[in-house]
Design a protein around this motif. Structure first.
Motif, PDB file in Angstrom:
ATOM      1  N   ARG A 199      -0.440  -4.829  -7.661  1.00 56.74           N
ATOM      2  CA  ARG A 199      -0.599  -5.563  -6.391  1.00 56.74           C
ATOM      3  C   ARG A 199      -0.659  -7.072  -6.646  1.00 56.74           C
ATOM      4  O   ARG A 199       0.057  -7.853  -5.998  1.00 56.74           O
ATOM      5  N   LEU A 205       2.271   1.661  -3.573  1.00 55.78           N
ATOM      6  CA  LEU A 205       1.222   2.096  -4.498  1.00 55.78           C
ATOM      7  C   LEU A 205       0.840   3.558  -4.280  1.00 55.78           C
ATOM      8  O   LEU A 205       0.431   4.237  -5.228  1.00 55.78           O
ATOM      9  N   ASP A 265       0.820  -1.205   0.000  1.00 55.99           N
ATOM     10  CA  ASP A 265       0.000   0.000   0.000  1.00 55.99           C
ATOM     11  C   ASP A 265       0.858   1.262   0.000  1.00 55.99           C
ATOM     12  O   ASP A 265       0.527   2.243  -0.670  1.00 55.99           O
ATOM     13  N   HIS A 291      -3.026   0.030 -10.159  1.00 59.27           N
ATOM     14  CA  HIS A 291      -2.719  -0.464  -8.816  1.00 59.27           C
ATOM     15  C   HIS A 291      -3.114  -1.924  -8.619  1.00 59.27           C
ATOM     16  O   HIS A 291      -2.352  -2.699  -8.028  1.00 59.27           O
TER      17      HIS A 291
END
Length: 114
Positions: free
Chosen positions: A48, A23, A20, A44
């Protein structure tokens, strides 16, 4: 080069597996190389998913060793990349360049140069 602190933090967060946080430094429509499987991932969610797959198979640690602002505005980061199998065996140990473009303070693209 005012993006160097951002890039240093990005590598620290990647090596800590803090997806997180990494990102948060990326544009919503980031284009990111899939250096492990080939091709690119975008956005994103795809970045991920790519990293989660990768970390289930290998343990990469990537440390920046140099920064160069190129005439076209891209930033090349020389990195030492150590990749281990999950049981600790060295799979790869070498240097590559990661080349970034930014859009409004966020990473928009990254490319890998051997």
């Amino acid at each position: 080069m005012n993006d160097q602190p951002i890039l240093k933090q990005l590598y620290r967060d990647f090596n800590a597996r803090n997806i997180d946080a990494v990102l948060a430094f990326m544009h919503a429509d980031v284009d990111w190389p899939n250096g492990w499987e080939g091709g690119y991932v975008s956005g994103h969610d795809e970045v991920r998913a790519y990293w989660l797959r990768q970390w289930q198979q290998i343990d990469p640690v990537v440390e920046p060793v140099s920064f160069e602002e190129r005439p076209d505005g891209r930033i090349a980061v020389g990195v030492h990349q150590l990749i281990r199998s999950l049981d600790g065996q060295i799979v790869s140990d070498g240097h590559v360049n990661h080349v970034y473009t930014f859009d409004n303070g966020k990473v928009r693209t990254m490319a890998i140069e051997q």
